[in-house]
Design a protein around this motif. Structure first.
Motif, PDB file in Angstrom:
ATOM      1  N   UNK A  42       0.898  -1.039   0.230  1.00  0.00           N
ATOM      2  CA  UNK A  42      -0.158   0.130   0.034  1.00  0.00           C
ATOM      3  C   UNK A  42       0.810   1.419   0.019  1.00  0.00           C
ATOM      4  N   UNK A  43       2.032   1.353   0.583  1.00  0.00           N
ATOM      5  CA  UNK A  43       2.967   2.393   0.897  1.00  0.00           C
ATOM      6  C   UNK A  43       3.578   2.622  -0.677  1.00  0.00           C
ATOM      7  N   UNK A  44       4.087   1.386  -1.089  1.00  0.00           N
ATOM      8  CA  UNK A  44       4.552   1.682  -2.500  1.00  0.00           C
ATOM      9  C   UNK A  44       3.783   1.979  -3.560  1.00  0.00           C
ATOM     10  N   UNK A  45       2.394   1.713  -3.617  1.00  0.00           N
ATOM     11  CA  UNK A  45       1.358   2.045  -4.396  1.00  0.00           C
ATOM     12  C   UNK A  45       1.177   3.293  -4.442  1.00  0.00           C
ATOM     13  N   UNK A  46       1.200   3.960  -2.918  1.00  0.00           N
ATOM     14  CA  UNK A  46       0.609   5.266  -2.713  1.00  0.00           C
ATOM     15  C   UNK A  46       2.030   6.354  -3.158  1.00  0.00           C
ATOM     16  N   UNK A  47       3.132   5.755  -2.975  1.00  0.00           N
ATOM     17  CA  UNK A  47       4.137   6.569  -3.572  1.00  0.00           C
ATOM     18  C   UNK A  47       4.354   6.583  -4.874  1.00  0.00           C
ATOM     19  N   UNK A  85       4.156   9.844  -7.224  1.00  0.00           N
ATOM     20  CA  UNK A  85       5.247  10.167  -8.146  1.00  0.00           C
ATOM     21  C   UNK A  85       4.662  10.329  -9.596  1.00  0.00           C
ATOM     22  N   UNK A  86       3.571   9.505  -9.928  1.00  0.00           N
ATOM     23  CA  UNK A  86       3.026   9.678 -11.342  1.00  0.00           C
ATOM     24  C   UNK A  86       2.130  11.043 -11.460  1.00  0.00           C
ATOM     25  N   UNK A  87       1.611  11.267 -10.262  1.00  0.00           N
ATOM     26  CA  UNK A  87       0.909  12.779 -10.448  1.00  0.00           C
ATOM     27  C   UNK A  87       2.016  13.822 -10.450  1.00  0.00           C
ATOM     28  N   UNK A  88       3.012  13.796  -9.780  1.00  0.00           N
ATOM     29  CA  UNK A  88       4.147  14.921 -10.124  1.00  0.00           C
ATOM     30  C   UNK A  88       4.584  14.958 -11.618  1.00  0.00           C
ATOM     31  N   UNK A  89       4.663  13.722 -12.032  1.00  0.00           N
ATOM     32  CA  UNK A  89       5.328  13.606 -13.551  1.00  0.00           C
ATOM     33  C   UNK A  89       4.036  14.331 -14.401  1.00  0.00           C
ATOM     34  N   UNK A  90       2.906  13.935 -14.384  1.00  0.00           N
ATOM     35  CA  UNK A  90       1.818  14.416 -14.872  1.00  0.00           C
ATOM     36  C   UNK A  90       1.906  16.077 -14.966  1.00  0.00           C
ATOM     37  N   UNK A  91       1.897  16.468 -13.708  1.00  0.00           N
ATOM     38  CA  UNK A  91       1.649  17.929 -13.390  1.00  0.00           C
ATOM     39  C   UNK A  91       3.014  18.579 -14.113  1.00  0.00           C
TER      40      UNK A  91
END
Length: 173
Positions: free
Chosen positions: A56-61, A65-71
C-alpha cells in the motif's frame, strides 16, 4: 578514525572528510578526534534484507510520483494557462491571477493587441454566460463579433478559468 581507515583501506584524512560530510548531512554525529573519537548514529540502522515496504505504501508513493510527473508535463506543454497559476495550483493554491510576465501571458497580451475587438467579444461572451447555466457551444456563433475575435476570446477565457467547456457545452465559472 584510524580503525575505520584501517578496515576500509582509505587514508585517515579521507575518512575524516567522509565523517565530516556525514555529520553535516545529519546521518551520523561525529566529533573529530582529540583524545577519543566519537561517532553516534542519529537514526536507527536496518540491514537491507530487514526493510519491508508494504504494498500500500509502495502504491501510494507510485501514484504520487505519477501525479508529479503528470503535473510537470502539463506545465511544460500547456500554453494556455499562466505559468504562475500552474505553479500555484501545483502547490494547492486555488485563488490566483495571471502574472502578466510569463510566456503564456505575454502571448495572450500580444493576441489581445492584434485583435482589437477581442475585448468586446469577451464581454459579449461573459454576458451570454452570465446566468451560470450550461449553453451549447453553437450559441457562441451568435455573438456579434468576428469569428477570430470569438475564438481568441474563448481561448483566453478558458485559460483564465473564467469559463469551462465540457463536451459541446460551455458555461461561466
Amino acid at each position: 578514525e584510524s580503525r575505520i581507515a584501517q578496515l576500509s583501506g582509505l587514508p585517515i584524512n579521507k575518512v575524516y572528510l567522509i565523517l565530516k560530510s556525514l555529520n553535516q548531512r545529519r546521518i551520523v554525529h561525529f566529533i573529530p578526534q582529540r583524545t577519543v573519537p566519537l561517532v553516534t548514529y542519529t537514526r536507527d540502522r536496518e540491514l537491507p534484507e530487514n526493510v519491508v515496504i508494504p504494498k500500500s505504501v509502495y502504491e501510494d508513493r507510485k501514484e504520487l510520483f505519477e501525479w508529479h510527473i503528470k503535473k510537470m508535463l502539463q506545465y511544460a506543454m500547456n500554453n494556455n494557462v499562466c505559468r504562475s497559476r500552474q505553479l500555484l495550483d501545483y502547490f494547492g493554491e486555488e485563488e490566483s491571477t495571471d502574472c502578466g510576465k510569463c510566456d503564456v501571458c505575454l502571448a495572450r497580451k500580444n493576441e489581445l493587441q492584434t485583435e482589437p475587438d477581442a475585448k468586446d467579444a469577451r464581454q459579449k461572451i461573459m454576458a451570454l454566460l452570465a446566468d451560470g447555466e450550461w449553453h451549447n457551444k453553437t450559441e457562441l456563433l451568435n455573438v456579434d463579433a468576428s469569428k477570430d475575435a470569438v475564438d481568441n476570446a474563448v481561448r483566453q477565457l478558458v485559460s483564465e478559468e473564467l469559463i469551462c467547456i465540457e463536451h459541446a457545452r460551455v458555461r461561466a465559472k
